[in-house]
Scaffold this motif. Structure first.
Motif, PDB file in Angstrom:
ATOM      1  N   GLY A   1       0.810  -1.207   0.000  1.00 44.59           N
ATOM      2  CA  GLY A   1       0.000   0.000   0.000  1.00 44.59           C
ATOM      3  C   GLY A   1       0.844   1.258   0.000  1.00 44.59           C
ATOM      4  N   ALA A   2       1.267   1.699   1.164  1.00 46.71           N
ATOM      5  CA  ALA A   2       1.988   2.969   1.314  1.00 46.71           C
ATOM      6  C   ALA A   2       3.376   2.913   0.687  1.00 46.71           C
ATOM      7  N   GLU A   3       3.815   4.054   0.186  1.00 52.74           N
ATOM      8  CA  GLU A   3       5.158   4.171  -0.382  1.00 52.74           C
ATOM      9  C   GLU A   3       6.232   4.094   0.695  1.00 52.74           C
ATOM     10  N   ALA A   4       5.959   4.661   1.875  1.00 54.26           N
ATOM     11  CA  ALA A   4       6.935   4.750   2.948  1.00 54.26           C
ATOM     12  C   ALA A   4       6.206   5.249   4.195  1.00 54.26           C
ATOM     13  N   SER A   5       6.967   5.510   5.255  1.00 53.23           N
ATOM     14  CA  SER A   5       6.391   5.964   6.517  1.00 53.23           C
ATOM     15  C   SER A   5       6.916   7.339   6.894  1.00 53.23           C
ATOM     16  N   ILE A   6       6.054   8.107   7.573  1.00 56.60           N
ATOM     17  CA  ILE A   6       6.416   9.370   8.193  1.00 56.60           C
ATOM     18  C   ILE A   6       6.339   9.154   9.700  1.00 56.60           C
ATOM     19  N   VAL A   7       7.383   9.508  10.443  1.00 57.81           N
ATOM     20  CA  VAL A   7       7.376   9.358  11.899  1.00 57.81           C
ATOM     21  C   VAL A   7       7.284  10.724  12.551  1.00 57.81           C
ATOM     22  N   ALA A   8       6.393  10.840  13.535  1.00 53.92           N
ATOM     23  CA  ALA A   8       6.260  12.060  14.333  1.00 53.92           C
ATOM     24  C   ALA A   8       6.818  11.776  15.721  1.00 53.92           C
ATOM     25  N   LEU A   9       7.955  12.387  16.043  1.00 53.75           N
ATOM     26  CA  LEU A   9       8.611  12.202  17.338  1.00 53.75           C
ATOM     27  C   LEU A   9       8.252  13.369  18.237  1.00 53.75           C
ATOM     28  N   GLY A  10       7.727  13.079  19.423  1.00 51.38           N
ATOM     29  CA  GLY A  10       7.336  14.186  20.271  1.00 51.38           C
ATOM     30  C   GLY A  10       6.890  13.774  21.648  1.00 51.38           C
ATOM     31  N   ASP A  11       6.137  14.675  22.275  1.00 54.22           N
ATOM     32  CA  ASP A  11       5.677  14.507  23.652  1.00 54.22           C
ATOM     33  C   ASP A  11       4.158  14.418  23.660  1.00 54.22           C
TER      34      ASP A  11
ATOM     35  N   ILE B   1       1.896  16.579  23.106  1.00 54.67           N
ATOM     36  CA  ILE B   1       1.211  17.290  22.026  1.00 54.67           C
ATOM     37  C   ILE B   1       1.153  16.426  20.772  1.00 54.67           C
ATOM     38  N   THR B   2       2.140  15.587  20.555  1.00 50.69           N
ATOM     39  CA  THR B   2       2.089  14.609  19.472  1.00 50.69           C
ATOM     40  C   THR B   2       1.266  13.394  19.875  1.00 50.69           C
ATOM     41  N   ASP B   3       1.332  13.029  21.159  1.00 50.69           N
ATOM     42  CA  ASP B   3       0.575  11.892  21.689  1.00 50.69           C
ATOM     43  C   ASP B   3      -0.925  12.152  21.661  1.00 50.69           C
ATOM     44  N   GLY B   4      -1.332  13.415  21.568  1.00 47.34           N
ATOM     45  CA  GLY B   4      -2.748  13.735  21.428  1.00 47.34           C
ATOM     46  C   GLY B   4      -3.477  14.062  22.706  1.00 47.34           C
ATOM     47  N   VAL B   5      -2.736  14.367  23.788  1.00 52.92           N
ATOM     48  CA  VAL B   5      -3.399  14.753  25.030  1.00 52.92           C
ATOM     49  C   VAL B   5      -4.231  16.018  24.785  1.00 52.92           C
ATOM     50  N   GLY B   6      -5.480  15.991  25.229  1.00 53.48           N
ATOM     51  CA  GLY B   6      -6.392  17.099  24.992  1.00 53.48           C
ATOM     52  C   GLY B   6      -7.353  16.856  23.851  1.00 53.48           C
ATOM     53  N   SER B   7      -7.123  15.780  23.066  1.00 50.33           N
ATOM     54  CA  SER B   7      -8.034  15.455  21.968  1.00 50.33           C
ATOM     55  C   SER B   7      -9.120  14.501  22.463  1.00 50.33           C
ATOM     56  N   ALA B   8     -10.149  14.333  21.656  1.00 53.10           N
ATOM     57  CA  ALA B   8     -11.292  13.516  22.041  1.00 53.10           C
ATOM     58  C   ALA B   8     -10.931  12.037  22.028  1.00 53.10           C
ATOM     59  N   THR B   9     -11.306  11.313  23.084  1.00 57.72           N
ATOM     60  CA  THR B   9     -11.016   9.891  23.183  1.00 57.72           C
ATOM     61  C   THR B   9     -11.743   9.109  22.091  1.00 57.72           C
TER      62      THR B   9
END
Length: 404
Positions: free
Chosen positions: A202-212, A214-222
């Motif tokens: 499927g996908a050509e390759a992967s994009i990685v998001a390295l973070g804390d 804010i990347t983990d999604g704290v504050g977003s809807a469960t």
């Protein structure tokens, strides 16, 4: 697809996008990478810690982890982790399936996984394991069920605390092969053992998001998959897998013992970024916790030195690196002028230091034009540090797809 939150054009006008302006390196500085053998990651969660007070592990438990794909494919394989275990861990049976609803699998999609041809596997303390491939039509932008059964006492359980997702479990034996979710009578808000899913074809390759967080999604809807990497995956329509290597409370330079915040980013970089297959581009958004957590790091040079190390190590593997500016946090409980000065200096380095291959100006994307040191209220989860769903969507919109 996710619902988009309307924001006025006047607010969005002039907000920053990823750019190679200033002294950032040209896009051609690092050649684009493609999935090796056609494999690319579709989902990931960085192992963060051992579940507190689990000296015996979870013997006899079947745990049905719900994970969300970014890209589809015709075959799948699963990564399992004992990274924070203290003893060898035996998986007696592991399955993967497409989720119907809750703990129920779509009939006909459940597959038993093998490891070197065997139906069980022993994972040493501190190690991870990769399953053999199985034929499974994996849809993009959908949920999978990765179910593990551990038959005996195994020591501390490796997990990812801030899943922002509901998963399921039972304490009463091996129900990994059950398409029905009926045996799964209990729920959990964390991911246990599972650290990644790859797809082929499927996908050509992967994009990685390295973070804390804010990347983990704290504050977003469960359960809504509204982290900024999820919104980025929506924009890519399965062309690339998007892997979330964020850990809440994580720092670049220090560990936070007993917090579930994982190892510092430099220490976990090999496992969470470099060992992931088919990585083309890395987006780094990390450093605000070094500034705002105690002990406070107020020397921007310490943070920018860590960025240099991450970029050098990624470039050695042919991975392009985009630097994300640190988002505003005025109004957060520890905010003061000294900490703000550090953030401002770090952001100036990200934008003009010439280390990154490009810049994603998350700061410009979510700040309040009337008070640029503060997050725009429409984007704020309410704590003045973490964005809400609209803020995460805006962050994803700040990434220029033609630079990935």
């Amino acid at each position: 697809m996710r619902r988009f939150v309307a924001v006025s054009a006047a607010v969005l006008a002039g907000l920053g996008l990823l750019t190679t302006a200033g002294s950032a390196k040209p896009e051609s500085a690092v050649p684009a990478q493609h999935a090796v053998g056609g494999w690319a990651g579709t989902w990931a969660a960085a192992p963060a810690a051992a579940v507190p007070n689990t000296p015996d592990g979870y013997p006899g438990y079947s745990i049905r982890n719900v994970v969300h794909t970014s890209a589809g494919g015709g075959r799948a394989r699963v990564h399992l982790s004992n990274a924070f275990g203290a003893t060898p861990l035996t998986f007696g049976h592991v399955t993967v399936a497409v989720q119907a609803t809750g703990p129920d699998a779509v009939p006909g999609t459940l597959r038993s996984l093998t490891f070197g041809g065997a139906g069980d596997v022993v994972v040493p303390a501190g190690a991870e394991t990769l399953s053999d491939p199985v034929d499974l039509r994996v849809p993009a932008d959908a949920n999978l069920l990765v179910t593990t059964y551990v038959p005996a006492k195994s020591g501390p359980v490796t997990y990812h605390p801030a899943a922002t997702q509901t998963s399921y479990f039972t304490r009463t034996g091996d129900f990994t092969a059950s398409e029905s979710g009926t045996p799964y009578t209990e729920q959990t808000s964390v991911w246990h053992y599972v650290s990644g899913v790859d797809v082929q074809g499927g996908a050509e390759a992967s994009i990685v998001a390295l973070g804390d967080s804010i990347t983990d999604g704290v504050g977003s809807a469960t359960g809504a998959d509204h982290r900024w990497p999820d919104y980025l995956a929506d924009r890519l329509h399965g062309r690339f897998g998007v892997l979330n290597a964020g850990i809440s409370a994580n720092r670049l330079l220090l560990d936070v013992p007993g917090s579930g915040a994982g190892q510092n980013a430099l220490a976990r970089f090999d496992r969470d970024v470099l060992s992931v297959g088919g990585v083309r581009t890395l987006i780094v958004l990390e450093g605000i916790n070094d500034i705002q957590q105690d002990p406070h790091q107020t020397d921007p040079n310490a943070i920018t030195s860590a960025y240099r190390q991450l970029v050098a190590r990624a470039h050695a593997r042919g991975i392009r690196v985009l630097g994300g500016t640190l988002t505003p946090f005025k109004g957060w409980r520890v905010y003061d002028d000294t900490l703000e000065a550090t953030r401002t200096a770090v952001n100036a380095f990200i934008r003009t230091g010439g280390v990154f291959d490009g810049v994603v100006d998350f700061d410009a994307a979510v700040r309040d034009p009337a008070d640029p040191l503060r997050m725009l209220p429409a984007y704020d989860s309410g704590d003045h540090l973490h964005p809400g769903d609209a803020g995460y969507e805006r962050m994803a919109a700040a990434v220029r797809l033609d630079r990935l």
